[in-house]
Design a protein around this motif. Sequence first.
Motif, PDB file in Angstrom:
ATOM      1  N   LEU A 102      -0.305   0.213   3.931  1.00  0.00           N
ATOM      2  CA  LEU A 102       1.227   0.419   3.992  1.00  0.00           C
ATOM      3  C   LEU A 102       1.300   1.093   5.229  1.00  0.00           C
ATOM      4  CD1 LEU A 102       3.339  -0.133   1.982  1.00  0.00           C
ATOM      5  CD2 LEU A 102       2.910   2.305   1.058  1.00  0.00           C
ATOM      6  N   ILE A 103       0.741   2.134   5.588  1.00  0.00           N
ATOM      7  CA  ILE A 103       0.853   2.787   6.987  1.00  0.00           C
ATOM      8  C   ILE A 103       0.838   1.804   7.897  1.00  0.00           C
ATOM      9  CG2 ILE A 103      -0.078   4.515   8.562  1.00  0.00           C
ATOM     10  CD1 ILE A 103       1.197   5.649   5.839  1.00  0.00           C
ATOM     11  N   LYS A 104       0.030   0.906   8.137  1.00  0.00           N
ATOM     12  CA  LYS A 104      -0.278  -0.061   9.256  1.00  0.00           C
ATOM     13  C   LYS A 104       0.913  -0.853   9.375  1.00  0.00           C
ATOM     14  CE  LYS A 104      -5.343  -0.251   9.458  1.00  0.00           C
ATOM     15  NZ  LYS A 104      -6.464  -1.154   9.414  1.00  0.00           N
ATOM     16  N   ALA A 105       1.511  -1.303   8.070  1.00  0.00           N
ATOM     17  CA  ALA A 105       2.639  -2.404   8.386  1.00  0.00           C
ATOM     18  C   ALA A 105       3.864  -1.613   8.808  1.00  0.00           C
ATOM     19  CB  ALA A 105       2.794  -2.650   6.723  1.00  0.00           C
ATOM     20  N   SER A 106       4.093  -0.142   8.451  1.00  0.00           N
ATOM     21  CA  SER A 106       4.973   0.744   8.895  1.00  0.00           C
ATOM     22  C   SER A 106       4.876   0.730  10.362  1.00  0.00           C
ATOM     23  CB  SER A 106       4.953   2.029   8.254  1.00  0.00           C
ATOM     24  OG  SER A 106       5.153   1.965   6.769  1.00  0.00           O
ATOM     25  N   ALA A 107       3.591   1.201  10.985  1.00  0.00           N
ATOM     26  CA  ALA A 107       3.298   0.981  12.114  1.00  0.00           C
ATOM     27  C   ALA A 107       3.850  -0.439  13.008  1.00  0.00           C
ATOM     28  CB  ALA A 107       2.386   1.258  12.624  1.00  0.00           C
ATOM     29  N   THR A 108       3.663  -1.398  12.421  1.00  0.00           N
ATOM     30  CA  THR A 108       3.906  -2.688  13.210  1.00  0.00           C
ATOM     31  C   THR A 108       5.486  -2.843  12.819  1.00  0.00           C
ATOM     32  OG1 THR A 108       2.044  -3.675  12.137  1.00  0.00           O
ATOM     33  CG2 THR A 108       3.931  -5.234  12.471  1.00  0.00           C
ATOM     34  N   CYS A 129       6.252   8.527  -1.597  1.00  0.00           N
ATOM     35  CA  CYS A 129       5.539   7.831  -0.504  1.00  0.00           C
ATOM     36  C   CYS A 129       6.457   7.204   0.575  1.00  0.00           C
ATOM     37  CB  CYS A 129       4.486   6.948  -1.166  1.00  0.00           C
ATOM     38  SG  CYS A 129       3.465   6.085   0.004  1.00  0.00           S
ATOM     39  N   THR A 130       7.272   6.614   0.155  1.00  0.00           N
ATOM     40  CA  THR A 130       8.293   5.711   1.023  1.00  0.00           C
ATOM     41  C   THR A 130       8.680   6.974   2.134  1.00  0.00           C
ATOM     42  OG1 THR A 130       8.839   4.160  -0.564  1.00  0.00           O
ATOM     43  CG2 THR A 130      10.405   4.136   1.536  1.00  0.00           C
ATOM     44  N   GLU A 131       9.414   7.859   1.620  1.00  0.00           N
ATOM     45  CA  GLU A 131       9.956   8.905   2.675  1.00  0.00           C
ATOM     46  C   GLU A 131       9.075   9.774   3.161  1.00  0.00           C
ATOM     47  OE1 GLU A 131      14.272   9.365   0.359  1.00  0.00           O
ATOM     48  OE2 GLU A 131      12.513   9.348  -0.697  1.00  0.00           O
ATOM     49  N   ASP A 132       8.130  10.279   2.536  1.00  0.00           N
ATOM     50  CA  ASP A 132       7.123  11.269   3.039  1.00  0.00           C
ATOM     51  C   ASP A 132       6.076  10.624   3.766  1.00  0.00           C
ATOM     52  OD1 ASP A 132       8.776  12.876   1.780  1.00  0.00           O
ATOM     53  OD2 ASP A 132       7.335  13.159  -0.183  1.00  0.00           O
ATOM     54  N   ASP A 133       5.655   9.555   3.532  1.00  0.00           N
ATOM     55  CA  ASP A 133       4.568   8.930   4.218  1.00  0.00           C
ATOM     56  C   ASP A 133       4.801   7.788   5.194  1.00  0.00           C
ATOM     57  OD1 ASP A 133       2.519  10.775   2.908  1.00  0.00           O
ATOM     58  OD2 ASP A 133       2.757   9.490   1.199  1.00  0.00           O
ATOM     59  N   CYS A 134       5.665   7.057   4.841  1.00  0.00           N
ATOM     60  CA  CYS A 134       5.930   5.692   5.598  1.00  0.00           C
ATOM     61  C   CYS A 134       6.780   5.946   6.509  1.00  0.00           C
ATOM     62  CB  CYS A 134       6.297   4.609   4.488  1.00  0.00           C
ATOM     63  SG  CYS A 134       4.953   3.965   3.236  1.00  0.00           S
ATOM     64  N   GLU A 148      20.076   7.623  10.759  1.00  0.00           N
ATOM     65  CA  GLU A 148      21.073   7.539  12.018  1.00  0.00           C
ATOM     66  C   GLU A 148      20.794   6.304  12.646  1.00  0.00           C
ATOM     67  OE1 GLU A 148      20.387  10.949  14.504  1.00  0.00           O
ATOM     68  OE2 GLU A 148      20.554  12.372  13.005  1.00  0.00           O
ATOM     69  N   ASP A 149      19.540   5.848  13.018  1.00  0.00           N
ATOM     70  CA  ASP A 149      19.383   4.549  13.762  1.00  0.00           C
ATOM     71  C   ASP A 149      18.841   3.443  12.951  1.00  0.00           C
ATOM     72  OD1 ASP A 149      19.755   5.954  16.277  1.00  0.00           O
ATOM     73  OD2 ASP A 149      17.531   7.024  15.754  1.00  0.00           O
ATOM     74  N   PHE A 150      18.380   3.650  11.689  1.00  0.00           N
ATOM     75  CA  PHE A 150      18.009   2.611  10.900  1.00  0.00           C
ATOM     76  C   PHE A 150      17.881   3.064   9.327  1.00  0.00           C
ATOM     77  CE2 PHE A 150      13.982   4.939  11.581  1.00  0.00           C
ATOM     78  CZ  PHE A 150      13.221   5.007  10.662  1.00  0.00           C
ATOM     79  N   LYS A 151      17.935   1.912   8.517  1.00  0.00           N
ATOM     80  CA  LYS A 151      18.050   2.395   7.135  1.00  0.00           C
ATOM     81  C   LYS A 151      16.798   2.045   6.450  1.00  0.00           C
ATOM     82  CE  LYS A 151      22.423   3.613   7.136  1.00  0.00           C
ATOM     83  NZ  LYS A 151      23.094   4.924   6.764  1.00  0.00           N
ATOM     84  N   VAL A 152      16.396   2.807   5.219  1.00  0.00           N
ATOM     85  CA  VAL A 152      15.308   2.408   4.314  1.00  0.00           C
ATOM     86  C   VAL A 152      15.659   2.306   2.939  1.00  0.00           C
ATOM     87  CG1 VAL A 152      13.103   3.435   3.632  1.00  0.00           C
ATOM     88  CG2 VAL A 152      13.742   3.480   6.270  1.00  0.00           C
ATOM     89  N   GLY A 153      14.936   1.348   2.366  1.00  0.00           N
ATOM     90  CA  GLY A 153      15.161   1.210   0.726  1.00  0.00           C
ATOM     91  C   GLY A 153      13.649   0.838   0.228  1.00  0.00           C
ATOM     92  N   TYR A 154      14.054   0.896  -1.251  1.00  0.00           N
ATOM     93  CA  TYR A 154      12.790   0.726  -1.940  1.00  0.00           C
ATOM     94  C   TYR A 154      13.123  -0.228  -2.929  1.00  0.00           C
ATOM     95  CZ  TYR A 154       8.540   1.139  -4.550  1.00  0.00           C
ATOM     96  OH  TYR A 154       7.291   0.688  -5.356  1.00  0.00           O
ATOM     97  N   SER A 155      12.437  -1.537  -3.361  1.00  0.00           N
ATOM     98  CA  SER A 155      12.727  -2.411  -4.385  1.00  0.00           C
ATOM     99  C   SER A 155      11.197  -2.986  -4.902  1.00  0.00           C
ATOM    100  CB  SER A 155      13.452  -3.571  -3.818  1.00  0.00           C
ATOM    101  OG  SER A 155      13.828  -4.349  -4.944  1.00  0.00           O
ATOM    102  N   PRO A 156      10.859  -2.206  -5.976  1.00  0.00           N
ATOM    103  CA  PRO A 156       9.406  -2.540  -6.486  1.00  0.00           C
ATOM    104  C   PRO A 156       9.445  -3.803  -6.855  1.00  0.00           C
ATOM    105  CG  PRO A 156      10.788  -1.222  -8.010  1.00  0.00           C
ATOM    106  CD  PRO A 156      11.651  -1.083  -6.874  1.00  0.00           C
ATOM    107  N   GLU A 157       8.302  -4.376  -6.495  1.00  0.00           N
ATOM    108  CA  GLU A 157       7.966  -5.678  -7.023  1.00  0.00           C
ATOM    109  C   GLU A 157       7.552  -6.073  -8.289  1.00  0.00           C
ATOM    110  OE1 GLU A 157       4.890  -7.212  -8.165  1.00  0.00           O
ATOM    111  OE2 GLU A 157       3.675  -5.564  -7.871  1.00  0.00           O
TER     112      GLU A 157
END
Length: 430
Positions: A102-108, A129-134, A148-157
């Motif tokens: 998950l961290i590697k994908a976030s960096a990608t 996890c999404t907001e604190d780690d990713c 401000e620059d990008f938006k983030v969301g979560y939608s569990p599979e």
Amino acid sequence: MILSWLIEKRSKLAVIGLGYVGLPVALGFARKLPVIGFDINEERIRMMQLGLDPANEMSPDDFLDADITFTSDAKDLSEASVFIIAVPTPVDEHNVPDITLLIKASATVGAVIKKGDYVIYESTVYPGCTEDDCVPVIEQVSGFTMGEDFKVGYSPERINPGDKIHTFENVIKVVAGCDDEAAKNIAAIYSLVVKAGVHVTSNIKVAEAAKVIENTQRDVNIALMNELAIIFDRLGVNTYEVLEAAGTKWNFLSFKPGLVGGHCIGVDPYYLTYKAAELGFNSRVILSGRYVNDNMGNYIVKKILQHVIANNSNVKDAHVLIMGATFKENVSDVRNSKVADVVRELKKYHLNVDVYDPRANADHIEEQYTFTLIDKPAKIYDAIIVAVAHQEFMELDEAYFLAISKPNALIADLKGCYRNKIKQRKYWSL
């Protein structure tokens, strides 16, 4: 605006991680929008470029009329404005959440994200996890600021391998955003393809928590059934017959005993208990359920061993057949299969163990576990364990078991599939 860009094909939607979750999500969107399917496994990418699903969940027809480009080159992701991350989130050997991928994908994503882009996580995580780690990883790599620059969301599979009814498009999608605007736009994006509709939560933590308790609830209930099965075995009554009788009451919940593995039920509860411990709370009910379920393999082996010792002068000469190696019926997925626990424990007692599964991938078994699959049963066995209720096994009759087992053999039917059907061999079920 983000949705119109996608619909008008001025930008693309990218799915990072094309496993059991990511591929159906990518193909679902690709029937409506231009999609980039990204995975670091080049062999998987080659297969999908040929219209083949490495997991055998999607058919070649599912790839038809899909506007999708499969790639393992992260540079191709720069063409996207919406990034859906659906990589695995397992636990390690100590049952601690492993969010490395998950961290590697976030960096990608952080390396290619642009101002105005959206990042949506589908991987199972603990609340926060999404907001604190990713998000901090994306911000560090990109130099941008969430909100401000990008938006983030979560939608569990909510992908259920082997289930052709509860598909990506036919199950209500829980969605959340880092703010109201993000939540609204993310809901609109999923509404394009999810016919069942969406459920918007007030914040990302609520959506993350909803995901982990879905499977935690199932895990605890199955643990209760497994504990009841142990009690009923000592009482000499059949668990499935008891459940049938209790099930005649209108509010009795239908859960069955069995081995609990896979990438959801056997994993997700540990994400919740990990976060609880971090907050200073020691979960009792959840971890007790995990203890019961994780030890069912040992209980089953004990029953087999007792039978073999009672009926064989030399245990080392006994042969045991295990039918089924996947984590559940009618799938090829062998991740976190608890059948492996049974094999490992049986071999500790020097029993000869054959494992047969017409659905499982033999190469995947050898990669992940310390045993191999046989092409077909070819011995006369002292005990047969029907561990997984594949459709192929449901079509078998007693004559089949008589032909491959000794007269004093035990048929251990973990799913209760052959109850009242095995008359000429000793029969036992959970």
